[in-house]
Design a protein around this motif. Structure first.
Motif, PDB file in Angstrom:
ATOM      1  N   GLU A 190       1.024  -1.006  -0.009  1.00  0.00           N
ATOM      2  CA  GLU A 190       0.060  -0.202   0.322  1.00  0.00           C
ATOM      3  C   GLU A 190       0.635   1.130   0.149  1.00  0.00           C
ATOM      4  OE1 GLU A 190      -3.038   2.118   3.128  1.00  0.00           O
ATOM      5  OE2 GLU A 190      -1.995   0.565   3.419  1.00  0.00           O
ATOM      6  N   GLU A 191       0.307   2.346  -0.688  1.00  0.00           N
ATOM      7  CA  GLU A 191       0.866   3.546  -0.912  1.00  0.00           C
ATOM      8  C   GLU A 191       0.756   4.254  -0.008  1.00  0.00           C
ATOM      9  OE1 GLU A 191       1.200   4.649  -4.996  1.00  0.00           O
ATOM     10  OE2 GLU A 191       3.031   3.305  -5.535  1.00  0.00           O
ATOM     11  N   THR A 192       1.444   4.729   1.108  1.00  0.00           N
ATOM     12  CA  THR A 192       0.846   6.113   1.498  1.00  0.00           C
ATOM     13  C   THR A 192       1.262   7.442   1.427  1.00  0.00           C
ATOM     14  OG1 THR A 192       2.225   5.233   3.448  1.00  0.00           O
ATOM     15  CG2 THR A 192       0.116   4.835   3.619  1.00  0.00           C
ATOM     16  N   PRO A 193       1.280   9.402   2.312  1.00  0.00           N
ATOM     17  CA  PRO A 193       2.217  10.023   1.757  1.00  0.00           C
ATOM     18  C   PRO A 193       3.201  10.079   2.159  1.00  0.00           C
ATOM     19  CG  PRO A 193      -0.756  10.148   1.802  1.00  0.00           C
ATOM     20  CD  PRO A 193      -0.243   8.590   2.233  1.00  0.00           C
ATOM     21  N   ILE A 194       4.149  10.577   1.520  1.00  0.00           N
ATOM     22  CA  ILE A 194       5.878  10.550   2.362  1.00  0.00           C
ATOM     23  C   ILE A 194       5.170  12.348   3.243  1.00  0.00           C
ATOM     24  CG2 ILE A 194       7.898  11.681   2.049  1.00  0.00           C
ATOM     25  CD1 ILE A 194       7.641   8.955   1.146  1.00  0.00           C
ATOM     26  N   GLY A 195       4.186  12.970   2.971  1.00  0.00           N
ATOM     27  CA  GLY A 195       4.380  14.459   3.336  1.00  0.00           C
ATOM     28  C   GLY A 195       3.243  13.839   5.056  1.00  0.00           C
ATOM     29  N   GLN A 196       3.057  13.052   5.122  1.00  0.00           N
ATOM     30  CA  GLN A 196       3.115  12.550   6.898  1.00  0.00           C
ATOM     31  C   GLN A 196       3.544  12.032   7.813  1.00  0.00           C
ATOM     32  OE1 GLN A 196      -0.476   9.057   6.489  1.00  0.00           O
ATOM     33  NE2 GLN A 196       1.108   8.142   6.053  1.00  0.00           N
ATOM     34  N   TYR A 197       4.791  11.686   7.320  1.00  0.00           N
ATOM     35  CA  TYR A 197       5.780  11.080   8.179  1.00  0.00           C
ATOM     36  C   TYR A 197       6.517  12.255   8.514  1.00  0.00           C
ATOM     37  CZ  TYR A 197       3.897   6.778   6.669  1.00  0.00           C
ATOM     38  OH  TYR A 197       2.851   5.942   6.009  1.00  0.00           O
ATOM     39  N   LEU A 198       6.706  13.585   7.641  1.00  0.00           N
ATOM     40  CA  LEU A 198       7.306  14.846   8.458  1.00  0.00           C
ATOM     41  C   LEU A 198       7.170  15.853   9.100  1.00  0.00           C
ATOM     42  CD1 LEU A 198       8.622  15.305   4.003  1.00  0.00           C
ATOM     43  CD2 LEU A 198       9.782  13.871   6.216  1.00  0.00           C
ATOM     44  N   ASP A 199       8.385  16.363   9.716  1.00  0.00           N
ATOM     45  CA  ASP A 199       7.837  17.771  10.503  1.00  0.00           C
ATOM     46  C   ASP A 199       8.351  18.289  10.162  1.00  0.00           C
ATOM     47  OD1 ASP A 199      10.395  17.007  10.394  1.00  0.00           O
ATOM     48  OD2 ASP A 199      10.579  17.035  12.601  1.00  0.00           O
ATOM     49  N   LYS A 200       8.541  18.366   8.923  1.00  0.00           N
ATOM     50  CA  LYS A 200       9.326  19.782   8.311  1.00  0.00           C
ATOM     51  C   LYS A 200       8.700  20.307   7.238  1.00  0.00           C
ATOM     52  CE  LYS A 200      13.021  21.085  11.403  1.00  0.00           C
ATOM     53  NZ  LYS A 200      14.214  21.036  10.904  1.00  0.00           N
ATOM     54  N   GLU A 201       8.027  20.851   6.330  1.00  0.00           N
ATOM     55  CA  GLU A 201       7.404  20.602   5.157  1.00  0.00           C
ATOM     56  C   GLU A 201       8.361  20.933   4.182  1.00  0.00           C
ATOM     57  OE1 GLU A 201       4.920  24.166   4.075  1.00  0.00           O
ATOM     58  OE2 GLU A 201       3.178  23.932   5.703  1.00  0.00           O
ATOM     59  N   MET A 202       8.173  19.921   3.024  1.00  0.00           N
ATOM     60  CA  MET A 202       9.556  19.679   1.988  1.00  0.00           C
ATOM     61  C   MET A 202       9.397  20.028   0.256  1.00  0.00           C
ATOM     62  SD  MET A 202      12.225  16.558   1.087  1.00  0.00           S
ATOM     63  CE  MET A 202      13.220  17.101   2.796  1.00  0.00           C
ATOM     64  N   LYS A 203       9.536  20.542  -0.028  1.00  0.00           N
ATOM     65  CA  LYS A 203       9.194  21.308  -1.932  1.00  0.00           C
ATOM     66  C   LYS A 203       8.424  19.748  -2.394  1.00  0.00           C
ATOM     67  CE  LYS A 203       9.206  23.651  -5.900  1.00  0.00           C
ATOM     68  NZ  LYS A 203      10.150  24.352  -6.548  1.00  0.00           N
ATOM     69  N   GLY A 204       7.596  19.617  -2.793  1.00  0.00           N
ATOM     70  CA  GLY A 204       7.399  18.634  -3.524  1.00  0.00           C
ATOM     71  C   GLY A 204       6.574  16.641  -2.833  1.00  0.00           C
ATOM     72  N   ALA A 205       6.630  17.015  -1.449  1.00  0.00           N
ATOM     73  CA  ALA A 205       6.092  15.866  -1.012  1.00  0.00           C
ATOM     74  C   ALA A 205       4.773  15.251  -1.153  1.00  0.00           C
ATOM     75  CB  ALA A 205       6.738  16.171   0.834  1.00  0.00           C
ATOM     76  N   GLU A 206       4.013  16.562  -1.366  1.00  0.00           N
ATOM     77  CA  GLU A 206       2.994  16.347  -1.155  1.00  0.00           C
ATOM     78  C   GLU A 206       2.983  15.163  -2.516  1.00  0.00           C
ATOM     79  OE1 GLU A 206       3.640  19.895  -3.452  1.00  0.00           O
ATOM     80  OE2 GLU A 206       3.714  19.594  -1.668  1.00  0.00           O
TER      81      GLU A 206
END
Length: 464
Positions: A190-206
């Motif tokens: 199953e694929e899950t979004p990377i952004g939900q594991y990051l405590d800082k915003e990163m361009k393109g993470a969404e």
């Protein structure tokens, strides 16, 4: 160094997470990150015997086709005496690993999970890998591999070891007909979004996703400790423990959970449940006074809190070891401590004293050893805590630091497991990582002060 950098690269659309970025999110520890391209074959020259790795007891296999030829970790060791003669003792180690072909397209978390195998020893220092394993697995020497029977299962992509128990016997004696309980973790595709594991915003993470990150916990049974069969849990995926999701209709009942004191359990949403450690409470129910552990089984697991992105240790309780109820977060990072960037991968042991009769005698209280991650250098260290009731924990600080520069465990130590020995000492088996990302299993020893551990000699080296 390259382990202190955050790299990422594009696999395909949607984009996948690179090894180093993922581990920064998962464990808050860049030191445990393998360099991009680390799935290529390795010679493991840095882990060959030398004066800098005198306490190593198990390395990745030199056979590239073995299930554990690239990385190994999470050793769980038991010592069994089949009769009163201690000379007949047998040591068994279960551990997980992956080989150079595992996840060759880098879609899964780049950690040491993959399949679970075992090794045996006569003295706990010199180990021989199990060459047979379960006949139902696709690689020799594997006791529990990928779930091939249930395509919807939580553990079809990778599995990792948590704990192995023999609840119907004492920790030191294996009875005839004993049943092994293996608690393990797993992830699927199953694929899950990377952004939900990051405590800082990163361009393109969404736009980035990863597979195998929504880890859950399962249990398997065995009569011989070699071949294990899964027991299907209550979760639709077959897991016995899944990350708490308030929007999941299967978890609505958890909002009404009550703690042992009658208060409502406060649960925070979680992003994964992994590295389970299960402690069996041997205190008879009639003697479980206020201030002591009240339930039969306690499970501690590594998780990430969805809202705060804290890497923390959760706890659940059970009467039978199969059906579990969450009790919230047991241990969080300390902003002022050496675990300010995360807590994970613990082991629990009952407090005990070594008597004049040269036997171990249980006393009140429990110890926990766990991995703490420091934001100062991003490295994992083994830390300790103590408790009287398995719920409230008092931290004791670092008990095993990383090795000296140039040593095999300079980049991190963790995943501890404890074994009490007949001479009154306690041995710790732990996973270490060297500067090039290779992992191995090492040992340390404690004489009497549980906060003081020294690396134990396991091999004999000769000067050239």
């Amino acid at each position: 160094s390259e382990f202190d950098q955050v790299h990422f690269f594009i696999y395909s659309i949607p984009m996948k997470l690179s090894a180093s970025l993922f581990l920064s999110a998962l464990a808050g520890c860049k030191a445990w990150t393998s360099a991009p391209g680390s799935n290529s074959p390795r010679t493991f020259s840095s882990l060959k015997s030398s004066s800098n790795d005198f306490n190593v007891v198990l390395r990745p296999s030199e056979n590239p086709e073995a299930f554990d030829s690239q990385k190994i970790g999470a050793a769980r060791v038991h010592r069994y005496a089949r009769d009163s003669d201690s000379s007949e003792a047998e040591y068994i180690m279960w551990y997980h690993g992956r080989n150079v072909e595992f996840d060759s397209d880098n879609k899964l978390p780049p950690i040491s999970t993959g399949r679970i195998g075992r090794a045996t020893s006569r003295n706990g220092l010199h180990w021989v890998r199990e060459e047979v394993g379960s006949a139902s697995e696709d690689i020799v020497g594997v006791s529990l591999g990928l779930n091939k029977e249930s395509w919807w299962g939580f553990d079809t992509a990778h599995v990792g070891l948590g704990q192995v128990l023999l609840p119907m016997s004492t920790p030191a004696i294996m009875t005839d007909g004993g049943v092994y309980l293996m608690y393990f973790m797993g992830g699927n595709y199953e694929e899950t979004p990377i952004g939900q594991y990051l405590d800082k915003e990163m361009k393109g993470a969404e736009e980035m996703t990863i597979q195998g990150m929504n880890m859950k916990i399962g249990v398997a049974l065995s009569q011989d400790g070699v071949a294990f069969g899964r027991v299907e849990g209550d979760d639709p995926s077959g897991a016995i423990m899944a990350p708490y999701d308030a929007s999941d209709s299967n978890m609505m009942y958890m909002t009404a959970l009550r703690d042992e004191d009658g208060s409502r359990v406060k649960l925070e949403e979680e992003l994964y449940c992994a590295w389970p450690e299960v402690a069996f409470n041997s205190i008879p129910e009639a003697e479980r006074d206020e201030g002591k552990a009240q339930k039969n089984f306690y499970m501690y697991y590594s998780t990430m809190v969805k809202d705060t992105k804290e890497k923390a240790v959760g706890v659940a309780v059970s009467d039978d070891g199969f059906k579990w109820d969450k009790r919230g977060i047991a241990m969080r990072p300390d902003p002022e401590g050496m675990d300010d960037d995360g807590c994970s991968k613990c082991t629990i042991v009952k407090k005990a004293k070594y008597t004049d009769d040269e036997v171990w005698e249980s006393v009140d209280g429990w110890y926990m050893l766990y991995e703490g991650v420091s934001s100062k250098d991003g490295k994992h260290r083994v830390m300790a805590a103590e408790s009287s009731d398995l719920r409230k924990w008092n931290k004791l600080g670092v008990v095993l630091d990383v090795g000296d520069e140039g040593h095999w465990d300079f980049n991190g130590v963790g995943a501890p497991h404890l074994l009490r020995l007949d001479d009154g000492t306690t041995r710790m088996y732990y996973t270490g990582q060297c500067a090039d990302g290779n992992t191995a299993i090492g040992i340390a020893k404690c004489e009497d002060d549980f906060t003081k551990w020294t690396r134990e000699q396991a091999t004999i080296t000769f000067s050239e």
